[in-house]
Design an enzyme around this catalytic site. Structure first.
Site, PDB file in Angstrom:
ATOM      1  N   HIS A  85     -37.501  39.327  88.464  1.00 51.81           N
ATOM      2  CA  HIS A  85     -38.061  38.166  87.747  1.00 51.81           C
ATOM      3  C   HIS A  85     -38.953  38.629  86.595  1.00 51.81           C
ATOM      4  CE1 HIS A  85     -36.295  35.553  90.617  1.00 51.81           C
ATOM      5  NE2 HIS A  85     -37.112  35.819  91.621  1.00 51.81           N
ATOM      6  N   SER A 124     -35.039  22.044  90.625  1.00 43.98           N
ATOM      7  CA  SER A 124     -35.650  21.206  91.658  1.00 43.98           C
ATOM      8  C   SER A 124     -35.250  21.697  93.047  1.00 43.98           C
ATOM      9  CB  SER A 124     -35.247  19.733  91.456  1.00 43.98           C
ATOM     10  OG  SER A 124     -33.849  19.626  91.285  1.00 43.98           O
ATOM     11  N   ARG A 155     -37.202  41.565  94.655  1.00 43.50           N
ATOM     12  CA  ARG A 155     -36.718  40.529  93.725  1.00 43.50           C
ATOM     13  C   ARG A 155     -37.724  40.246  92.613  1.00 43.50           C
ATOM     14  NH1 ARG A 155     -32.585  37.249  95.322  1.00 43.50           N
ATOM     15  NH2 ARG A 155     -33.475  35.487  94.200  1.00 43.50           N
ATOM     16  N   ASN A 192     -34.998  25.056  93.656  1.00 44.23           N
ATOM     17  CA  ASN A 192     -35.586  26.380  93.875  1.00 44.23           C
ATOM     18  C   ASN A 192     -36.825  26.345  94.783  1.00 44.23           C
ATOM     19  OD1 ASN A 192     -34.683  27.573  90.542  1.00 44.23           O
ATOM     20  ND2 ASN A 192     -33.703  28.026  92.493  1.00 44.23           N
ATOM     21  N   SER A 252     -25.037  24.232  88.885  1.00 48.78           N
ATOM     22  CA  SER A 252     -26.242  24.189  89.721  1.00 48.78           C
ATOM     23  C   SER A 252     -27.204  23.078  89.299  1.00 48.78           C
ATOM     24  CB  SER A 252     -26.959  25.554  89.722  1.00 48.78           C
ATOM     25  OG  SER A 252     -26.100  26.566  90.195  1.00 48.78           O
ATOM     26  N   ARG A 269     -20.938  28.008  87.819  1.00 51.79           N
ATOM     27  CA  ARG A 269     -21.252  26.638  88.234  1.00 51.79           C
ATOM     28  C   ARG A 269     -22.480  26.166  87.461  1.00 51.79           C
ATOM     29  NH1 ARG A 269     -22.002  29.686  93.056  1.00 51.79           N
ATOM     30  NH2 ARG A 269     -24.140  30.432  93.241  1.00 51.79           N
ATOM     31  N   ASP A 316     -29.508  33.585  85.281  1.00 52.65           N
ATOM     32  CA  ASP A 316     -29.258  33.857  86.704  1.00 52.65           C
ATOM     33  C   ASP A 316     -29.030  35.352  86.949  1.00 52.65           C
ATOM     34  OD1 ASP A 316     -28.983  33.174  89.349  1.00 52.65           O
ATOM     35  OD2 ASP A 316     -26.885  32.565  89.180  1.00 52.65           O
TER      36      ASP A 316
HETATM   37  C1  IPE Z   1     -29.925  28.114  88.863  1.00 56.00           C
HETATM   38  O1  IPE Z   1     -29.833  29.319  89.541  1.00 56.00           O
HETATM   39  C2  IPE Z   1     -31.359  27.780  88.560  1.00 56.00           C
HETATM   40  C3  IPE Z   1     -32.000  28.602  87.535  1.00 56.00           C
HETATM   41  C4  IPE Z   1     -31.430  29.541  86.814  1.00 56.00           C
HETATM   42  C5  IPE Z   1     -33.397  28.312  87.311  1.00 56.00           C
HETATM   43  P1  IPE Z   1     -29.795  29.404  91.127  1.00 56.00           P
HETATM   44  O2  IPE Z   1     -29.740  30.844  91.450  1.00 56.00           O
HETATM   45  O3  IPE Z   1     -30.925  28.629  91.707  1.00 56.00           O
HETATM   46  O4  IPE Z   1     -28.434  28.665  91.469  1.00 56.00           O
HETATM   47  P2  IPE Z   1     -27.480  28.767  92.736  1.00 56.00           P
HETATM   48  O5  IPE Z   1     -28.327  28.536  93.954  1.00 56.00           O
HETATM   49  O6  IPE Z   1     -26.891  30.148  92.734  1.00 56.00           O
HETATM   50  O7  IPE Z   1     -26.436  27.724  92.518  1.00 56.00           O
HETATM   51  C1  IPE Z   2     -32.603  33.552  88.371  1.00 56.72           C
HETATM   52  O1  IPE Z   2     -32.345  34.613  89.227  1.00 56.72           O
HETATM   53  C2  IPE Z   2     -34.033  33.066  88.430  1.00 56.72           C
HETATM   54  C3  IPE Z   2     -34.184  31.743  89.062  1.00 56.72           C
HETATM   55  C4  IPE Z   2     -33.238  31.058  89.647  1.00 56.72           C
HETATM   56  C5  IPE Z   2     -35.502  31.157  89.057  1.00 56.72           C
HETATM   57  P1  IPE Z   2     -32.151  34.450  90.799  1.00 56.72           P
HETATM   58  O2  IPE Z   2     -33.488  34.541  91.449  1.00 56.72           O
HETATM   59  O3  IPE Z   2     -31.390  33.219  91.111  1.00 56.72           O
HETATM   60  O4  IPE Z   2     -31.303  35.746  91.118  1.00 56.72           O
HETATM   61  P2  IPE Z   2     -30.045  35.858  92.078  1.00 56.72           P
HETATM   62  O5  IPE Z   2     -29.092  34.779  91.709  1.00 56.72           O
HETATM   63  O6  IPE Z   2     -30.559  35.715  93.478  1.00 56.72           O
HETATM   64  O7  IPE Z   2     -29.496  37.220  91.801  1.00 56.72           O
HETATM   65 MG    MG Z   3     -29.402  32.796  91.335  1.00 59.83          MG
END
Ligand code: IPE
Ligand code: IPE
Ligand code: MG
Length: 247
Positions: A35, A64, A31, A66, A194, A192, A18
C-alpha cells in the site's frame, strides 16, 4: 516529455488501483508495504495524466466493501490517504489541480472527513485537471443515495415523476458535472468492476493491465492510452469507417 503521438486522448480516465497486496506477497513483505508503494504510483499516475492532457482522473482508493478487511489494514489505508492529502495537497494546488471526492461521506470518521473537505475547498477554483478520489465509494450505494434524493425532491414537489430522466439521476450522483469516464484501467490482472462507477461506465472502454499497482508508472499509463486510441467507440451507432463505406 516527448510529445505523445496519439490521434485521441481520453478526457476522463478512471483507474481501479489493484494488486498492492499481491505485489507485497510476491516479495515476502507485509501488505502494508504494498500500500505504501502504491502511493508513489498514485503520484506517477497524476503526473502522467496531467502531462498527457487528460482533464479528469478518477482513482479508486477505498471501496464501500473494503471495510470488510482486517482492522489493521483499514487503519493503514486510512493513514495513507490522510498522509497523502497532508503531504501532497500543496503540490497539487500549485499544479492547479482540482480535487473532488466521491463516495459516501456522511458517516465518515472525524479524522478523515475534514481533510477531504479541506482538499476540495482549497482547490475548488483550479482548472488544469480534476483529480477525483473515490473513497468509501460503491456505485450501488451512490445510485441508492441518488434515488433517495430523487424521491425527496418528488415529495417536495420539486420534480414531477414524469420528468425523471437519466440526466435527473446523473445529476444526483456524486459525479454530477463530471463527464463519464472514457477509459477505465484496472491493474493486477483482475477483470471486473468491483462496484466502481456502474452508471457512468455505460460506454467506457476497459483496459486491464497485468501489472500490480505499485509497479504502475507513466509507461503503463501511456500504453493504456495507446490501446484506447486504437478502439472503435460506436455508442450503439456506426463507426465513422463503416459510415464512410456505406455512403
Ligand atoms: C477494488 O479492489 C477497490 C479498490 C481498488 C479501492 P478490491 O481488491 O477491493 O476488489 P475485489 O475484492 O478484488 O473485487
Ligand atoms: C488495492 O490493492 C488497494 C485497495 C483495494 C485499497 P489490494 O489491497 O486490493 O491488493 P490485492 O488485490 O489484495 O493484491
Ligand atoms: Mg484487490
Amino acid at each position: 516529455m516527448a510529445k505523445l503521438d496519439l490521434p485521441i486522448i481520453p478526457q476522463h480516465v478512471a483507474i481501479i488501483m489493484d494488486g498492492n497486496g499481491r505485489w507485497a506477497k510476491q516479495r515476502g513483505l507485509p501488505r502494508t508495504i504494498g500500500h505504501n508503494k502504491g502511493v508513489e504510483a498514485v503520484r506517477q499516475a497524476v503526473r502522467a495524466a496531467g502531462e498527457c492532457g487528460v482533464k479528469y482522473l478518477t482513482l479508486f482508493a477505498f471501496s464501500s466493501e473494503n471495510w470488510s478487511r482486517p482492522e489493521a489494514e483499514i487503519e493503514d489505508l486510512l493513514g495513507l490517504l490522510r498522509r497523502f492529502i497532508r503531504r501532497d495537497l500543496a503540490d497539487l494546488h500549485r499544479e492547479n489541480i482540482r480535487i473532488r471526492i466521491i463516495g459516501e461521506r456522511q458517516k465518515l470518521r472525524s479524522d478523515i472527513l475534514p481533510l477531504l473537505l479541506e482538499a476540495e475547498e482549497t482547490t475548488r477554483n483550479n482548472t488544469a485537471m480534476t483529480l477525483i478520489i473515490a473513497f468509501n465509494y460503491g456505485a450501488r450505494d451512490e445510485i441508492t443515495r441518488a434515488a433517495i434524493q430523487l424521491v425527496k425532491d418528488v415529495q417536495a414537489g420539486l420534480v414531477d415523476p414524469q420528468d425523471i430522466t437519466p440526466d435527473a439521476i446523473g445529476s444526483r450522483l456524486d459525479t454530477a458535472g463530471i463527464p463519464d469516464p472514457d477509459l477505465i484501467i484496472r491493474t493486477s490482472g483482475e477483470e471486473r468492476l468491483s462496484n466502481f462507477l456502474l452508471w457512468q461506465a455505460a460506454y467506457s472502454e476497459f483496459v486491464f493491465l497485468p501489472c500490480y499497482w505499485p509497479d504502475f508508472d507513466r509507461q503503463h499509463f501511456v500504453e493504456a492510452l495507446r490501446i484506447f486510441a486504437a478502439r472503435d467507440r460506436r455508442f450503439g451507432g456506426l463507426s465513422d469507417a463503416t459510415t464512410a463505406v456505406v455512403v
